[in-house]
Design a protein around this motif. Structure first.
Motif, short mmCIF file in Angstrom:
data_model
loop_
_atom_site.label_atom_id
_atom_site.label_comp_id
_atom_site.label_asym_id
_atom_site.label_seq_id
_atom_site.Cartn_x
_atom_site.Cartn_y
_atom_site.Cartn_z
N TYR A 113 -6.65 12.48 7.81
CA TYR A 113 -7.80 11.77 7.25
C TYR A 113 -7.35 10.93 6.06
CZ TYR A 113 -11.03 14.33 10.22
OH TYR A 113 -11.71 14.81 11.31
N TYR A 114 -7.77 9.66 6.08
CA TYR A 114 -7.37 8.70 5.06
C TYR A 114 -8.57 8.21 4.28
CZ TYR A 114 -2.97 8.35 7.66
OH TYR A 114 -1.79 8.63 8.29
N CYS A 115 -8.38 8.09 2.98
CA CYS A 115 -9.37 7.49 2.10
C CYS A 115 -9.13 5.99 2.05
CB CYS A 115 -9.23 8.10 0.71
SG CYS A 115 -10.36 7.47 -0.51
N ASN A 116 -10.22 5.22 2.01
CA ASN A 116 -10.14 3.75 2.02
C ASN A 116 -11.07 3.18 0.96
OD1 ASN A 116 -11.79 1.23 3.26
ND2 ASN A 116 -9.61 1.04 3.74
N LEU A 117 -10.58 2.19 0.25
CA LEU A 117 -11.39 1.47 -0.74
C LEU A 117 -11.34 -0.02 -0.41
CD1 LEU A 117 -11.40 1.95 -4.59
CD2 LEU A 117 -11.09 -0.32 -3.63
N LYS A 118 -12.47 -0.67 -0.42
CA LYS A 118 -12.56 -2.11 -0.14
C LYS A 118 -13.17 -2.81 -1.35
CE LYS A 118 -13.03 -1.92 4.90
NZ LYS A 118 -13.04 -0.45 5.06
N PHE A 119 -12.49 -3.88 -1.79
CA PHE A 119 -12.99 -4.64 -2.94
C PHE A 119 -12.49 -6.06 -2.84
CE2 PHE A 119 -14.84 -5.19 -6.98
CZ PHE A 119 -13.98 -5.92 -7.78
N LEU A 120 -13.40 -7.01 -2.91
CA LEU A 120 -13.08 -8.45 -2.88
C LEU A 120 -12.14 -8.79 -1.72
CD1 LEU A 120 -12.65 -9.28 -6.68
CD2 LEU A 120 -14.65 -9.60 -5.20
N GLY A 121 -12.44 -8.27 -0.55
CA GLY A 121 -11.70 -8.63 0.64
C GLY A 121 -10.38 -7.91 0.83
N ARG A 122 -10.06 -7.02 -0.10
CA ARG A 122 -8.81 -6.27 0.03
C ARG A 122 -9.11 -4.81 0.35
NH1 ARG A 122 -4.19 -7.35 -4.28
NH2 ARG A 122 -3.13 -6.15 -2.65
N ALA A 123 -8.21 -4.20 1.08
CA ALA A 123 -8.36 -2.79 1.45
C ALA A 123 -7.18 -1.99 0.91
CB ALA A 123 -8.44 -2.63 2.96
N TYR A 124 -7.50 -0.81 0.40
CA TYR A 124 -6.48 0.08 -0.15
C TYR A 124 -6.59 1.43 0.56
CZ TYR A 124 -6.67 -3.45 -3.83
OH TYR A 124 -6.66 -4.63 -4.52
N TRP A 125 -5.43 2.09 0.72
CA TRP A 125 -5.39 3.35 1.47
C TRP A 125 -4.69 4.44 0.68
CZ3 TRP A 125 -7.86 3.64 6.12
CH2 TRP A 125 -8.17 2.43 6.75
N GLY A 126 -5.14 5.66 0.89
CA GLY A 126 -4.42 6.81 0.38
C GLY A 126 -3.34 7.21 1.37
N GLN A 127 -2.61 8.28 1.04
CA GLN A 127 -1.51 8.74 1.87
C GLN A 127 -1.98 9.61 3.04
OE1 GLN A 127 1.85 7.86 1.52
NE2 GLN A 127 0.80 6.35 0.24
N GLY A 128 -3.18 10.11 2.95
CA GLY A 128 -3.73 10.92 4.04
C GLY A 128 -3.60 12.41 3.79
N THR A 129 -4.50 13.17 4.41
CA THR A 129 -4.45 14.62 4.34
C THR A 129 -4.72 15.19 5.73
OG1 THR A 129 -5.32 16.58 3.17
CG2 THR A 129 -6.91 14.84 3.67
N GLN A 130 -3.93 16.16 6.12
CA GLN A 130 -4.02 16.71 7.48
C GLN A 130 -5.16 17.70 7.58
OE1 GLN A 130 -2.01 16.14 10.38
NE2 GLN A 130 -3.65 17.36 11.34
N VAL A 131 -5.98 17.54 8.61
CA VAL A 131 -7.02 18.50 8.95
C VAL A 131 -6.72 19.02 10.35
CG1 VAL A 131 -9.47 18.81 9.48
CG2 VAL A 131 -8.77 17.45 7.49
N THR A 132 -6.59 20.34 10.46
CA THR A 132 -6.32 20.95 11.75
C THR A 132 -7.41 21.98 12.05
OG1 THR A 132 -3.94 20.68 11.46
CG2 THR A 132 -4.67 22.25 13.14
N VAL A 133 -8.07 21.80 13.19
CA VAL A 133 -9.13 22.72 13.60
C VAL A 133 -8.63 23.48 14.82
CG1 VAL A 133 -11.55 22.98 14.23
CG2 VAL A 133 -10.83 21.06 12.77
N SER A 134 -8.37 24.75 14.63
CA SER A 134 -7.76 25.54 15.70
C SER A 134 -8.03 27.01 15.47
CB SER A 134 -6.26 25.29 15.74
OG SER A 134 -5.64 26.13 16.69
N SER A 135 -8.16 27.74 16.55
CA SER A 135 -8.33 29.18 16.45
C SER A 135 -6.98 29.88 16.58
CB SER A 135 -9.29 29.68 17.53
OG SER A 135 -8.85 29.28 18.82
#
Length: 115
Positions: free
Chosen positions: A93-115
Motif C-alpha cells: 500500500y502506497y501513500c500519494n500526495l497530489k499538488f499543483l499537477g505533481r504527484a508524490y509517493w511514499g515507499q509503501g507498506t506491506q499488508v498481508t491477509v492470510s490465515s
C-alpha cells in the motif's frame, strides 16, 4: 520537499483490521489531495481511496463499506482504516500526495491477509 512515510502494515487474518498511516513532512499538506494506492507483484498500481482538500472522499468499489480514509491536520497524516480484510487485499500500500499537477509517493507498506 515532500516526504511521505507509511506505517501500520503487517500480517492479519481474514476478517481482521489494520490501520495504515502516512506522515507527510511538508507544509502543503492542508492544500493537497491525498490517496492510498495498492499494488500486487505483476499488476498495475490501483487506487484504493482518496480524500480531497475539502475532505471529500472517494473509494474503489472493492473497498467500499470496509475501508475509511481520513486526514489528521494536527499531525499531518492521512490514515486508512481497513476492516473486514480479505486475502485479495494483500498488496503493498502506497501513500500519494497530489499538488499543483505533481504527484508524490511514499515507499509503501506491506499488508498481508492470510490465515
Amino acid at each position: 520537499q515532500v516526504q511521505l512515510m507509511e506505517s501500520g502494515g503487517g500480517l492479519v487474518q481474514p476478517g481482521g483490521s489494520l490501520r495504515l498511516s502516512c506522515a507527510a513532512t511538508t507544509t502543503i499538506f492542508s492544500r493537497a489531495a491525498m490517496a492510498w494506492y495498492r499494488q500486487d507483484p505483476g499488476k498495475q498500481r490501483e487506487l484504493v481511496a482518496a480524500i480531497g482538500i475539502g475532505g471529500e472522499t472517494d473509494y474503489s468499489d472493492f473497498v467500499k463499506g470496509r475501508f475509511t480514509i481520513s486526514k489528521d491536520y494536527a499531525k499531518n497524516t492521512v490514515n486508512l482504516q481497513m476492516n473486514s480484510l480479505k486475502p485479495e487485499d494483500t498488496a503493498v500500500y502506497y501513500c500519494n500526495l497530489k499538488f499543483l499537477g505533481r504527484a508524490y509517493w511514499g515507499q509503501g507498506t506491506q499488508v498481508t491477509v492470510s490465515s
